[in-house]
Design a protein around this motif. Sequence first.
Motif, PDB file in Angstrom:
ATOM      1  N   TRP A 192      25.575 -25.964  56.314  1.00  0.00           N
ATOM      2  CA  TRP A 192      26.022 -26.526  57.600  1.00  0.00           C
ATOM      3  C   TRP A 192      27.215 -25.770  58.151  1.00  0.00           C
ATOM      4  CZ3 TRP A 192      25.436 -32.619  57.905  1.00  0.00           C
ATOM      5  CH2 TRP A 192      24.294 -32.901  58.665  1.00  0.00           C
ATOM      6  N   TRP A 193      27.153 -24.435  58.035  1.00  0.00           N
ATOM      7  CA  TRP A 193      28.040 -23.523  58.756  1.00  0.00           C
ATOM      8  C   TRP A 193      29.460 -23.505  58.198  1.00  0.00           C
ATOM      9  CZ3 TRP A 193      26.791 -25.777  64.329  1.00  0.00           C
ATOM     10  CH2 TRP A 193      25.413 -25.976  64.444  1.00  0.00           C
ATOM     11  N   VAL A 194      29.638 -23.938  56.963  1.00  0.00           N
ATOM     12  CA  VAL A 194      31.001 -23.993  56.436  1.00  0.00           C
ATOM     13  C   VAL A 194      31.322 -22.879  55.437  1.00  0.00           C
ATOM     14  CG1 VAL A 194      31.179 -26.480  56.807  1.00  0.00           C
ATOM     15  CG2 VAL A 194      30.449 -25.633  54.568  1.00  0.00           C
ATOM     16  N   SER A 238      41.297 -33.520  59.220  1.00  0.00           N
ATOM     17  CA  SER A 238      40.370 -33.252  58.128  1.00  0.00           C
ATOM     18  C   SER A 238      38.961 -32.880  58.558  1.00  0.00           C
ATOM     19  CB  SER A 238      40.290 -34.470  57.201  1.00  0.00           C
ATOM     20  OG  SER A 238      41.584 -34.900  56.868  1.00  0.00           O
ATOM     21  N   ASP A 239      38.579 -33.169  59.782  1.00  0.00           N
ATOM     22  CA  ASP A 239      37.213 -32.827  60.196  1.00  0.00           C
ATOM     23  C   ASP A 239      37.195 -32.374  61.648  1.00  0.00           C
ATOM     24  OD1 ASP A 239      36.551 -35.196  62.058  1.00  0.00           O
ATOM     25  OD2 ASP A 239      37.310 -36.143  60.238  1.00  0.00           O
ATOM     26  N   GLY A 240      36.083 -31.783  62.041  1.00  0.00           N
ATOM     27  CA  GLY A 240      35.975 -31.196  63.360  1.00  0.00           C
ATOM     28  C   GLY A 240      36.098 -32.203  64.489  1.00  0.00           C
ATOM     29  N   ALA A 252      39.532 -32.976  65.231  1.00  0.00           N
ATOM     30  CA  ALA A 252      40.216 -31.883  65.934  1.00  0.00           C
ATOM     31  C   ALA A 252      39.916 -31.969  67.427  1.00  0.00           C
ATOM     32  CB  ALA A 252      39.780 -30.536  65.368  1.00  0.00           C
ATOM     33  N   THR A 253      38.666 -32.237  67.762  1.00  0.00           N
ATOM     34  CA  THR A 253      38.303 -32.403  69.175  1.00  0.00           C
ATOM     35  C   THR A 253      39.134 -33.523  69.801  1.00  0.00           C
ATOM     36  OG1 THR A 253      36.036 -31.639  68.858  1.00  0.00           O
ATOM     37  CG2 THR A 253      36.433 -33.096  70.730  1.00  0.00           C
ATOM     38  N   GLU A 254      39.183 -34.654  69.125  1.00  0.00           N
ATOM     39  CA  GLU A 254      39.904 -35.801  69.695  1.00  0.00           C
ATOM     40  C   GLU A 254      41.391 -35.518  69.815  1.00  0.00           C
ATOM     41  OE1 GLU A 254      38.861 -39.690  68.743  1.00  0.00           O
ATOM     42  OE2 GLU A 254      36.746 -39.243  68.459  1.00  0.00           O
ATOM     43  N   SER A 314      26.713 -29.210  75.332  1.00  0.00           N
ATOM     44  CA  SER A 314      27.879 -29.007  74.458  1.00  0.00           C
ATOM     45  C   SER A 314      27.826 -29.937  73.245  1.00  0.00           C
ATOM     46  CB  SER A 314      29.162 -29.287  75.234  1.00  0.00           C
ATOM     47  OG  SER A 314      29.141 -30.615  75.723  1.00  0.00           O
ATOM     48  N   TYR A 315      28.458 -29.497  72.172  1.00  0.00           N
ATOM     49  CA  TYR A 315      28.590 -30.327  70.963  1.00  0.00           C
ATOM     50  C   TYR A 315      30.016 -30.187  70.459  1.00  0.00           C
ATOM     51  CZ  TYR A 315      28.027 -32.311  66.340  1.00  0.00           C
ATOM     52  OH  TYR A 315      28.171 -33.089  65.220  1.00  0.00           O
ATOM     53  N   HIS A 316      30.729 -31.299  70.386  1.00  0.00           N
ATOM     54  CA  HIS A 316      32.109 -31.242  69.899  1.00  0.00           C
ATOM     55  C   HIS A 316      32.385 -32.312  68.849  1.00  0.00           C
ATOM     56  CE1 HIS A 316      33.025 -28.145  72.825  1.00  0.00           C
ATOM     57  NE2 HIS A 316      32.440 -28.870  73.749  1.00  0.00           N
ATOM     58  N   GLY A 317      31.332 -32.860  68.251  1.00  0.00           N
ATOM     59  CA  GLY A 317      31.508 -33.861  67.212  1.00  0.00           C
ATOM     60  C   GLY A 317      30.907 -35.196  67.612  1.00  0.00           C
ATOM     61  N   GLU A 318      30.860 -36.122  66.657  1.00  0.00           N
ATOM     62  CA  GLU A 318      30.079 -37.343  66.864  1.00  0.00           C
ATOM     63  C   GLU A 318      30.838 -38.648  66.713  1.00  0.00           C
ATOM     64  OE1 GLU A 318      26.197 -36.979  64.840  1.00  0.00           O
ATOM     65  OE2 GLU A 318      26.700 -34.848  64.788  1.00  0.00           O
TER      66      GLU A 318
END
Length: 444
Positions: free
Chosen positions: A60-62, A118-120, A123-125, A152-156
């Motif tokens: 998953w891209w990490v 701690s998570d993407g 970071a967006t928020e 766009s995708y910036h997290g869920e």
Amino acid sequence: MNNTELLQRSLAAVWHPCTQMKQHVNQDAAALPLIPIARGEGAWLYDFDGNRYLDAISSWWVNLFGHANPRINAALRAQLDELEHVILAGFTHRPVVELSERLSALTGHALGHCFFASDGASATEIALKMSFHSWRNRGFETKQQFLCLEGSYHGETVGALAVTDVAIFKDAYAPLVRSAATVPTPDARLARDGETAVDVARRAASALEQHLDRHHETIAALIVEPLIQCASGMAMYDPEYLRLARELCSRYNVHLICDEIAVGCGRTGTFFAHEQAGIRPDFLCLSKGISGGYLPLSIVLTTDKVYQAFYDDATARGFLHSHSYTGNALACRAALATLDIFAEDKVIAGNKLRAEKLAAALAPLGARTDVVHLRQKGMIAAFDVRTDDPAFSRKFYRAALAREALVRPIGTTVYVMPPYIVSDDEIAHLGQALAGALDTTLAA
Ligand SMILES: *Cc1c(COP(=O)(O)O)cnc(C)c1O
């Protein structure tokens, strides 16, 4: 422990992410098998029965430098004996300081202040909250809206979904979300007859200009995934869009947030994707690869100007956001070890050659009539498959696993995003696995 036992216990106790769990239990052709993993080494994952899978999507891209990387392992072992974690409010420690300094240096010190989570999605928020709050602190009370690109995708998390435009993640929760406005994507696949990728970028930027011209007084920030909108299907676009978006954001007093959670850390051929446009954002979000794929860590970097908007005698004018594990020492140490590998191994230069080999291995796929839009930027390659089968993605996934490759298509888009240590042989293995999986899936 064996494969069967672990599978059964996982299905009983673990609710797996991004998954309709029933597909793990089903036995039909479109079912989704759950794969038990015993250990990882380099680009490979191994189960308990000796089966192996080439991790072509870097888990998953990490993952950047392989599983169980000896150098990152050694750094973490050393850190474990010094300090595992300490509260970052009121306290500081060496790994978090060194990491902040080194990331700032990588932006040419344009983004000199690092905020940790701690998570993407967090970071967006954080970037959204900081942008809004900094405008408010500076007296721009009306800037309360955000702008994102189509697809766009910036997290869920509920806040991050506001700037995410992917139906499968958003539709069910739409009533909970205060959605941002969207502007057209510069996705190069949208080129009309005779248009180049640059033309598409300019067309999208002109729509952005119209939107900003009308609404800039209410907009705090535009958030983009530089060069590649990964989660909506590896939509790649020309850096010209970033250059123009930067210009427009500056002209209209709107922050530019670059979400490099997926495309940062060398993925697109430069350490940061936005470098290819010769610009700097006001906020830069990092996560995923920054810890080498070892530990949850995200960072929001921002400018002195934003920082100064919070610097005051009044507590309430400060940025009071907090997470329990913010600035975790182990995660920061993993990130430092990751940056060391970039420097010591000249990874960006090495990846140029690796990306060329990947392109050569995938080129035969581009010649197939059932494949369109074969595309690549650095260490991400993708193509779209002509098929109406709604279960294509799951069937392809299974067919690739049967050929010792972990590949998870997004809808009908097949992509690979391997760790930066894949060898020539492993790249060749991947090319053959993709071709074979395509034959099996489309013949079924
Ligand atoms: C993965 C991703 C996120 C979310 O990160 P999580 O750690 O999964 O919350 C945000 N933005 C982009 C561009 C991503 O690829």
